[in-house]
Design an enzyme around this catalytic site. Structure first.
Site, PDB file in Angstrom:
ATOM      1  N   ASP A 233     -11.436 -43.469  32.194  1.00 29.48           N
ATOM      2  CA  ASP A 233     -10.742 -44.740  31.993  1.00 29.48           C
ATOM      3  C   ASP A 233     -11.745 -45.868  31.735  1.00 29.48           C
ATOM      4  O   ASP A 233     -12.863 -45.824  32.245  1.00 29.48           O
ATOM      5  CB  ASP A 233      -9.905 -45.038  33.250  1.00 29.48           C
ATOM      6  CG  ASP A 233      -8.898 -46.139  33.010  1.00 29.48           C
ATOM      7  OD1 ASP A 233      -8.645 -46.497  31.837  1.00 29.48           O
ATOM      8  OD2 ASP A 233      -8.358 -46.663  33.994  1.00 29.48           O
TER       9      ASP A 233
ATOM     10  N   ASN B  61       0.221 -42.239  26.451  1.00 27.26           N
ATOM     11  CA  ASN B  61      -0.644 -42.871  25.438  1.00 27.26           C
ATOM     12  C   ASN B  61      -0.001 -42.930  24.051  1.00 27.26           C
ATOM     13  O   ASN B  61      -0.427 -43.723  23.202  1.00 27.26           O
ATOM     14  CB  ASN B  61      -2.002 -42.167  25.331  1.00 27.26           C
ATOM     15  CG  ASN B  61      -2.918 -42.404  26.505  1.00 27.26           C
ATOM     16  OD1 ASN B  61      -3.774 -41.585  26.821  1.00 27.26           O
ATOM     17  ND2 ASN B  61      -2.766 -43.540  27.187  1.00 27.26           N
TER      18      ASN B  61
HETATM   19  C1  FPP Z   1      -8.973 -44.645  28.636  1.00 30.99           C
HETATM   20  O1  FPP Z   1      -9.515 -45.853  28.262  1.00 30.99           O
HETATM   21  C2  FPP Z   1      -9.285 -43.608  27.716  1.00 30.99           C
HETATM   22  C3  FPP Z   1      -8.379 -42.995  26.895  1.00 30.99           C
HETATM   23  C4  FPP Z   1      -6.956 -43.334  26.773  1.00 30.99           C
HETATM   24  C5  FPP Z   1      -8.776 -41.921  26.041  1.00 30.99           C
HETATM   25  C6  FPP Z   1     -10.003 -41.185  26.458  1.00 30.99           C
HETATM   26  C7  FPP Z   1     -10.592 -40.735  25.219  1.00 30.99           C
HETATM   27  C8  FPP Z   1     -11.896 -40.593  24.964  1.00 30.99           C
HETATM   28  C9  FPP Z   1     -12.985 -40.731  25.967  1.00 30.99           C
HETATM   29  C10 FPP Z   1     -12.311 -40.248  23.608  1.00 30.99           C
HETATM   30  C11 FPP Z   1     -11.662 -39.020  23.092  1.00 30.99           C
HETATM   31  C12 FPP Z   1     -12.029 -37.848  23.879  1.00 30.99           C
HETATM   32  C13 FPP Z   1     -12.268 -36.636  23.383  1.00 30.99           C
HETATM   33  C14 FPP Z   1     -12.590 -35.521  24.282  1.00 30.99           C
HETATM   34  C15 FPP Z   1     -12.253 -36.368  21.949  1.00 30.99           C
HETATM   35  P1  FPP Z   1      -8.488 -47.032  28.016  1.00 30.99           P
HETATM   36  O2  FPP Z   1      -8.331 -47.170  26.561  1.00 30.99           O
HETATM   37  O3  FPP Z   1      -7.232 -46.811  28.788  1.00 30.99           O
HETATM   38  O4  FPP Z   1      -9.316 -48.207  28.636  1.00 30.99           O
HETATM   39  P2  FPP Z   1      -8.736 -49.530  29.312  1.00 30.99           P
HETATM   40  O5  FPP Z   1      -7.948 -49.105  30.521  1.00 30.99           O
HETATM   41  O6  FPP Z   1      -9.979 -50.288  29.679  1.00 30.99           O
HETATM   42  O7  FPP Z   1      -7.909 -50.215  28.270  1.00 30.99           O
END
Ligand code: FPP
Length: 247
Positions: free
Chosen positions: A18, A66
């Site tokens: 996250d 998501n």
């Molecule tokens: C959370 O950060 C992360 C995600 C929703 C996606 C995680 C994805 C990756 C690390 C990249 C893709 C992974 C692979 C294995 C190809 P957020 O966007 O919710 O962050 P925030 O809470 O700060 O908005």
């Protein structure tokens, strides 16, 4: 400094990655750039886990919730997933890492879906570490799908309600060949489980770090593992009972 003890490493580490969005915002970048940096963190952590001898690593890459994000972020994430799979295939084969995936995989866009299936097949023989990506995943959805299949089998194969045990249900989950996580790490300081592996984390140790996912690296992983090692897992028993347990 405290040392990692190999015999006391978790077999299975699960991670809620996250904070990509916040990392990007703090740097006045767009969210996709946060996810791009997030992939670098994925690479670093996969490599570190393999080096340390962690047998199972499960990453929450995309939740069912998501799909409600803006369209450009979803398509950006799906492109990144596909690119990651293409770029990492050789590395996975070389390091003997088997890729697995859990979640509603049929809901992924066709390109990402096909690349994923291809990577699953090409790494199916690898056996040094299992890297599981949770994609379009929801713990409740997984349990509902398991119950549906179990009920259908109940009718077809004559399974009676009183025959259903924890093991029965576990065997209908998408994680059926994977042990429950020993350690769940969540980055960016949120104390939530967010519908991840709900059934499987019943006795999992939870570690939350303020570090945002794109900044998470080998040192942070080692810190989490040291913290895990310092804990006594009781599985509902008392101190005295644990002292009498073998091993
Ligand atoms: C959370 O950060 C992360 C995600 C929703 C996606 C995680 C994805 C990756 C690390 C990249 C893709 C992974 C692979 C294995 C190809 P957020 O966007 O919710 O962050 P925030 O809470 O700060 O908005």
């Amino acid at each position: 400094m405290e040392e990692l003890v190999r015999e006391r490493l978790p077999r299975h580490v699960a991670i809620i990655m996250d904070g990509n969005g916040r990392w990007a915002r703090h740097k006045s970048l767009n969210r996709i750039e946060g996810h791009i940096k997030g992939i670098e963190a994925v690479r670093a952590v996969v490599t570190a886990c393999r080096e340390l001898g962690i047998e199972f690593l499960t990453l929450y890459a995309f939740s069912i919730e998501n799909w409600k994000r803006p369209g450009n972020e979803i398509s950006g994430l799906m492109d990144l997933l596909q690119r990651y799979l293409r770029e990492e295939l050789d590395e996975m084969l070389e390091k003997n890492i088997r890729l697995r995936a859990i979640g509603d995989l049929d809901s992924l866009p066709p390109d990402a879906h096909d690349t994923l299936i291809e990577t699953l097949e090409k790494t199916a023989h690898c056996d040094a570490m299992v890297l599981t990506l949770a994609l379009s995943y929801s713990g409740r959805d997984e349990i509902i799908r398991a119950v549906r299949r179990l009920m259908a089998d109940g009718e077809n194969k004559g399974i009676r309600p009183e025959q259903i045990s924890e093991e029965t249900l576990s065997n209908y989950l998408s994680t059926k060949d994977i042990p429950d996580p020993d350690l769940l790490i969540r980055t960016s300081g949120e104390y939530r489980v967010s519908n991840f592996l709900l059934w499987q984390i019943a006795y999992t140790e939870i570690y939350v770090t303020e570090t945002l996912w794109p900044d998470f690296g080998k040192d942070d992983l080692i810190k989490a593992l040291l913290n895990y090692q310092s804990r006594q897992r009781r599985f509902g028993l008392t101190d005295e009972q644990l002292a009498m347990e073998p091993g």
